[in-house]
Design a protein around this motif. Structure first.
Motif, PDB file in Angstrom:
ATOM      1  N   ILE A 120       0.854  -1.139  -0.014  1.00 13.18           N
ATOM      2  CA  ILE A 120       0.018  -0.187   0.008  1.00 13.18           C
ATOM      3  C   ILE A 120       0.861   1.340   0.098  1.00 13.18           C
ATOM      4  N   THR A 121       0.965   2.022  -1.115  1.00 14.08           N
ATOM      5  CA  THR A 121       1.670   3.352  -1.149  1.00 14.08           C
ATOM      6  C   THR A 121       0.830   4.600  -1.516  1.00 14.08           C
ATOM      7  N   ASP A 122       0.959   5.719  -1.297  1.00  8.39           N
ATOM      8  CA  ASP A 122       0.317   6.944  -1.488  1.00  8.39           C
ATOM      9  C   ASP A 122       0.158   6.868  -3.279  1.00  8.39           C
ATOM     10  N   GLU A 123       1.079   6.480  -3.932  1.00  7.97           N
ATOM     11  CA  GLU A 123       0.777   6.621  -5.273  1.00  7.97           C
ATOM     12  C   GLU A 123      -0.316   5.473  -5.895  1.00  7.97           C
ATOM     13  N   ARG A 124      -0.175   4.273  -5.289  1.00  4.68           N
ATOM     14  CA  ARG A 124      -1.201   3.368  -5.688  1.00  4.68           C
ATOM     15  C   ARG A 124      -2.509   3.758  -5.231  1.00  4.68           C
ATOM     16  N   LYS A 125      -2.594   4.497  -3.974  1.00  3.11           N
ATOM     17  CA  LYS A 125      -3.915   4.753  -3.637  1.00  3.11           C
ATOM     18  C   LYS A 125      -4.558   5.759  -4.725  1.00  3.11           C
ATOM     19  N   GLN A 126      -3.903   6.388  -5.423  1.00  3.27           N
ATOM     20  CA  GLN A 126      -4.531   7.441  -6.490  1.00  3.27           C
ATOM     21  C   GLN A 126      -5.228   6.544  -7.462  1.00  3.27           C
ATOM     22  N   THR A 127      -4.980   5.368  -7.700  1.00  8.55           N
ATOM     23  CA  THR A 127      -5.308   4.239  -8.660  1.00  8.55           C
ATOM     24  C   THR A 127      -6.712   3.580  -8.125  1.00  8.55           C
ATOM     25  N   VAL A 128      -6.472   3.060  -7.016  1.00  9.83           N
ATOM     26  CA  VAL A 128      -7.321   2.363  -6.269  1.00  9.83           C
ATOM     27  C   VAL A 128      -7.630   2.243  -4.689  1.00  9.83           C
ATOM     28  N   ASP A 129      -8.364   1.732  -4.214  1.00 11.64           N
ATOM     29  CA  ASP A 129      -8.689   1.784  -2.539  1.00 11.64           C
ATOM     30  C   ASP A 129      -7.895   0.539  -2.095  1.00 11.64           C
TER      31      ASP A 129
END
Length: 284
Positions: A120-129
Motif C-alpha cells: 500500500i503506497t500513496d501513489e497506488r492509492k491514487q488508482t485504487v482503494d
C-alpha cells in the motif's frame, strides 16, 4: 356513419392508452422491485453477484502461484479466500496478470480485487482503494555468489532486475541511482536472466527469494526491511461497503488465529510481525 366511426376509433384509442398506462405501471413496479432485489443480492457491487473476480500472479511463491494442476494457491490466495468466505462469498476466481496490469484492471472494473502481496503506497492509492494491511516483510537483492555484491555500494555499475510496477522498482529508482535497472514482467524471467548472466542481480521479495536460492544456488546479497508499505487487497475506488466488509473479516481472521496459522504454513522460520497476531499474543 362518419361520426359513429370516429367515436368508435376514439373509444378504442382511449382504451388502448389506458391499457398501455396499466402495463407501463406494472412494468415500472416490476423494474423497481428488480433493482431493489439486485441491490440486496449484490451489496458489494461485484461484477457477478456472489462471485469475486481476483487479479493475481501465477509465479510469486509463496504468496500467489499456480500449482502443478494449474490451480492458484499460496498465502495470499488462502487468506483472501478465507476473508471472502467470512463476508458470504465462496466463489472466488483468481486470474493471472502481469503485476503492472493488476491495479489498472481493478480500477477499470475488469476485476473486483487485486491480491498479490500488493504494498500500500500513496501513489497506488491514487488508482485504487485498499483494505487494511495484512502482511509486511523484507525486500531482497538476489545474485550469484560470484557476483561480488554484498551491500548497496556493490550494485554501482551493475545491471539489476526489477519487476515492473513493484515496490522494488520504486525503491531501486530512488536509492540505487548508480545501478542500471532492467525491467521484467515477472520474477521467473528476471531470475532466468540472472542465471544466463544477462543481468547481475534481481531485486524481489524476501520470501520469493528463498525458493530461488534453493533452486538455483543464488544468495541474498542485501535484505532491506519494508514495513512502511504493508500488503493490502486492492479494490476499485469508492466501494465503501466492500472495503469495510473486507476489513472486518481480515481483522477477524487475525484475531481468531487464522492469519497466524497460514503464516506459519507458508513462511516457516520467517520473522512474524506481531501486529497481525491475536491481541492476547501481541508483544510477547
Amino acid at each position: 356513419m362518419i361520426q359513429r366511426t370516429t367515436l368508435r376509433r376514439t373509444a378504442v384509442a382511449v382504451a388502448a392508452a389506458a391499457t398501455a398506462l396499466v402495463l407501463s405501471a406494472c412494468a415500472s413496479g416490476a423494474s423497481g422491485t428488480s433493482a431493489s432485489d439486485d441491490a440486496s443480492d449484490n451489496p458489494y457491487g461485484l461484477i457477478t453477484p456472489g462471485q469475486i473476480r481476483v487479479a493475481s500472479l501465477g509465479d510469486a511463491k509463496p504468496y500467489t502461484f499456480t500449482d502443478e494442476n494449474g490451480e492458484f494457491t499460496g498465502f495470499d490466495v488462502e487468506f483472501f479466500t478465507d476473508v471472502a468466505s467470512r463476508i458470504g462469498i465462496d466463489d472466488v476466481v483468481f486470474t493471472g496478470q502481469d503485476f503492472s496490469a493488476i491495479l489498472p484492471a481493478v480500477a477499470n472494473g475488469q476485476f473486483d480485487a487485486g491480491v498479490a502481496a500488493i504494498g500500500i503506497t500513496d501513489e497506488r492509492k491514487q488508482t485504487v482503494d485498499f483494505s487494511d494491511g495484512y502482511l509486511a516483510g523484507y525486500l531482497t537483492v538476489m545474485a550469484s555468489p560470484a557476483a561480488g555484491i554484498e551491500d548497496a555500494s556493490g550494485l554501482a555499475g551493475k545491471r539489476l532486475g526489477v519487476v515492473q510496477g513493484t515496490l522494488q522498482e520504486a525503491y531501486a529508482v530512488k536509492n540505487f541511482t548508480d545501478t542500471e535497472l532492467v525491467r521484467f514482467p515477472d520474477n521467473n524471467a528476471a531470475i532466468s536472466a540472472v542465471n544466463s548472466g544477462s543481468i547481475d542481480a534481481h531485486f524481489l521479495d524476501y520470501e520469493a527469494a528463498k525458493e530461488y536460492a534453493e533452486q538455483y544456488g543464488l544468495v541474498n546479497a542485501i535484505d532491506i526491511p519494508s514495513f512502511d508499505a504493508p500488503a493490502g487487497f486492492a479494490i476499485a475506488k469508492g466501494n465503501a461497503e466492500f472495503q469495510a466488509a473486507l476489513n472486518e473479516a481480515l481483522h477477524a481472521a487475525m484475531e481468531d488465529g487464522t492469519w497466524k496459522e497460514l503464516y506459519e504454513k507458508w513462511f516457516p522460520g520467517s520473522p512474524m510481525p506481531d501486529q497481525y497476531l491475536p491481541s492476547d499474543e501481541q508483544g510477547e
